[in-house]
Scaffold this active site. Structure first.
Site, PDB file in Angstrom:
ATOM      1  N   ASP A   1      -5.183 -10.600   0.591  1.00 47.95           N
ATOM      2  CA  ASP A   1      -3.855 -11.211   0.678  1.00 47.95           C
ATOM      3  C   ASP A   1      -3.104 -11.137  -0.658  1.00 47.95           C
ATOM      4  O   ASP A   1      -3.659 -11.458  -1.704  1.00 47.95           O
ATOM      5  CB  ASP A   1      -3.987 -12.672   1.112  1.00 47.95           C
ATOM      6  N   HIS A   2      -1.833 -10.727  -0.566  1.00 46.05           N
ATOM      7  CA  HIS A   2      -0.969 -10.606  -1.756  1.00 46.05           C
ATOM      8  C   HIS A   2      -1.562  -9.646  -2.790  1.00 46.05           C
ATOM      9  O   HIS A   2      -1.404  -9.835  -3.988  1.00 46.05           O
ATOM     10  CB  HIS A   2      -0.651 -11.987  -2.357  1.00 46.05           C
TER      11      HIS A   2
ATOM     12  N   HIS B   1       3.229  -4.651   4.193  1.00 41.08           N
ATOM     13  CA  HIS B   1       3.155  -5.116   5.575  1.00 41.08           C
ATOM     14  C   HIS B   1       2.624  -6.546   5.638  1.00 41.08           C
ATOM     15  O   HIS B   1       1.891  -6.982   4.746  1.00 41.08           O
ATOM     16  CB  HIS B   1       2.215  -4.219   6.399  1.00 41.08           C
TER      17      HIS B   1
ATOM     18  N   HIS C   1       4.999   0.291  -0.432  1.00 44.19           N
ATOM     19  CA  HIS C   1       5.761  -0.577   0.462  1.00 44.19           C
ATOM     20  C   HIS C   1       4.732  -1.592   0.970  1.00 44.19           C
ATOM     21  O   HIS C   1       3.641  -1.673   0.406  1.00 44.19           O
ATOM     22  CB  HIS C   1       6.416   0.236   1.593  1.00 44.19           C
TER      23      HIS C   1
ATOM     24  N   GLU D   1      -0.538  -3.253  11.926  1.00 50.27           N
ATOM     25  CA  GLU D   1       0.243  -2.960  10.722  1.00 50.27           C
ATOM     26  C   GLU D   1       1.678  -3.448  10.950  1.00 50.27           C
ATOM     27  O   GLU D   1       2.312  -3.981  10.049  1.00 50.27           O
ATOM     28  CB  GLU D   1       0.223  -1.449  10.454  1.00 50.27           C
TER      29      GLU D   1
ATOM     30  N   HIS E   1       0.851  -1.195   0.000  1.00 52.32           N
ATOM     31  CA  HIS E   1       0.000   0.000   0.000  1.00 52.32           C
ATOM     32  C   HIS E   1       0.887   1.246   0.000  1.00 52.32           C
ATOM     33  O   HIS E   1       2.103   1.160   0.099  1.00 52.32           O
ATOM     34  CB  HIS E   1      -0.950   0.022   1.219  1.00 52.32           C
TER      35      HIS E   1
ATOM     36  N   CYS F   1       5.749   6.884   4.099  1.00 54.00           N
ATOM     37  CA  CYS F   1       4.591   6.023   3.811  1.00 54.00           C
ATOM     38  C   CYS F   1       3.893   6.407   2.511  1.00 54.00           C
ATOM     39  O   CYS F   1       3.045   5.666   2.023  1.00 54.00           O
ATOM     40  CB  CYS F   1       3.585   6.066   4.961  1.00 54.00           C
TER      41      CYS F   1
END
Lengths: 135, 135, 135, 135, 135, 135
Positions: A80-81, A42, A40, A125, A15, A34
């Site tokens: 996810d992913h 998490h 980047h 996060e 994100h 950010c």
């Protein structure tokens, strides 16, 4: 006898924080690294809390299999992913801050669970930064 | 939309539990080995919870950079690698139990944060013993 | 059939890093805030690894009760809630760095355990800083 | 000044989920592999939260030694290394779901602690599945 | 370029330690409460370490999907929610100590993985007690 | 007296697994959802192990301040909040698998640390998937 039951799950996503109405410099000032343009990511960890009456026949608030499958189908498979900003309907026009992700997950799960349950979602996060809704 | 945001931090400090109005035997009876005269120590871990409205422009309750810097400046720099009983103003005349340390940290942070926020502090003395204020 | 068995334990202690042959400024330059005169402290966590043959009668390398009681008697009772520099024979003249504490614990346990066992000790000063002997 | 103090403890036990009024197929449908006839087991982790006023003489809500010994005597000694269904009075006729175990632990501790304290128990069946009473 | 890759998994099972050639008193003397007749249980956590050359086409030692599915099929499905002593072929005549369980898991996985890999298994019976094979 | 000292650090990054010599279908077959075109991300956790002789003057293998600043400057500042595939020189033409990232970090740190030290790097992509180099 009202008991809270908790279930943890996780998803890995990319994100960036970004307000399209602002200049890049303004985004950088508010969001720091950010807002880095190429994203980047998490390992998001979620804790879903469901409060309800214990059914005397089963001794359970909710069947954990039902709850964990709901979280898998509705949250893990969805996020996810993924790149939250680019790949999801939920965050195409909503800044994917931890606060907003947490609220979106709460909304999705609350609408799928019976109204007799009180739902709270905590989203990690990182192990040191996390949020909870409702507060 | 009220959300809770959590931030963890830590400091390493020495302390002893001691009531100066009591004899050493009375202190030993109440505090056990925690009153050992030459001090012992802990890796204190703190969890600061801040509840507030999400700002629609940023998607955040409070800027995490602001919050983590405040915790660093006001708590970590003040207590890290210190002897709480001897080196700090806060515990020169206040017994540094987990309960009292937690309250002091809450007081310091609450006074520095805007009054629109509700603040809760959890202090881990060890992974198995911890306290929270307000309860 | 050689297997490694691990046992974790912990103790809370105060210490400071200090070389008495150096000036305070030199100590400060090398050890930073860890040389702070009135001590600081840690929740030390230890992991003891014992390698040996599995006894076919018991299915065990060593009886875990024996091992955990040895660690309690020899390490926890000796160091827990102590000031390592002031209250212990081992560190009165030895700088209580993580490296030296780890070696001292290894030496104490190795001498008490039968020579057929290979012993390794890992010492966590914090969850992010730890040492192991022998390397 | 009301503060919450938390203490963690643990016990290892076997159990199975089972309603004797149902057929095995019905039990299997509701409880899945958790009804497996020969039992399975868990490392149960408990978190006991006690809320009360801080005593100005001690700086403590409750003496942690008192609390941890109570948990040891009343909970750990009672349930550790037991088969909850077969070896305990509490679950001979009560299905040992996490919800029911949590409530039973809360009831035992609440009756032993002074009524001025508010008690909450959280029970971890696994690191991802846990419950809390009262909710 | 040889790299180690690790994968964690877990299963929940009941067991008891017991040598059928001994009297109950002898079993009690050696195994303590772990020989309790009606079983107790654990959340077993396993860490599988596979060492091999990195394939330059994939950048991987072994496909993690392959490895995690193998662990699921061969270990989790075999032991999860089972009574190790009663429900499994492996421990019907072998005392299910952590050492023996670890060796059995290593043997099963080693025979299924290509011989070019070096395999090590760590088994956590609790977060404080664990074993590793080969040592 | 050779001791190992460990230091943990972390960075949050986006990546995707991808071999440019393959079709997308081939990438999907090998890397699964990890090849998702718009990237996903992780909280990467690194453990750096440095083995060396303990300096009798300091009682240390290496000054932890030196080591942690080196990791911050060379690894965290380089990779934190970056897209490994797009934003870094190291992975522009190297598939950012955990194995390759671990090796790259080891190479950077090994070249900066004195040759008398033996360096090992462990990289956690998630708490359940991690790698170590050299093996």
């Amino acid at each position: 006898m009202r008991v809270a039951i908790f279930r943890r799950a996780h998803f890995n996503a990319a994100h960036r924080l970004y307000n399209p109405d602002w200049t890049y410099d303004k985004n950088l000032e508010v969001f720091g690294i950010c807002t880095s343009p190429n994203f980047h990511g998490h390992n998001y960890e979620i804790e879903v809390k469901v409060v309800g009456e214990v059914d005397p026949l089963t001794g359970m608030v909710i069947n954990l299999k039902t709850l964990s499958e709901l979280i898998k189908t509705e949250i893990e498979d969805r996020f996810d992913h993924k790149n939250l900003n680019l790949d999801t309907d939920e965050f195409r026009d909503l800044n994917p801050t931890a606060e907003n992700i947490c609220f979106v997950i709460w909304k999705i799960l609350s609408e799928k669970l019976e109204s007799k349950y009180d739902v709270t979602v905590r989203l990690y996060e990182t192990p040191r930064n996390y949020v909870e809704y409702p507060a």
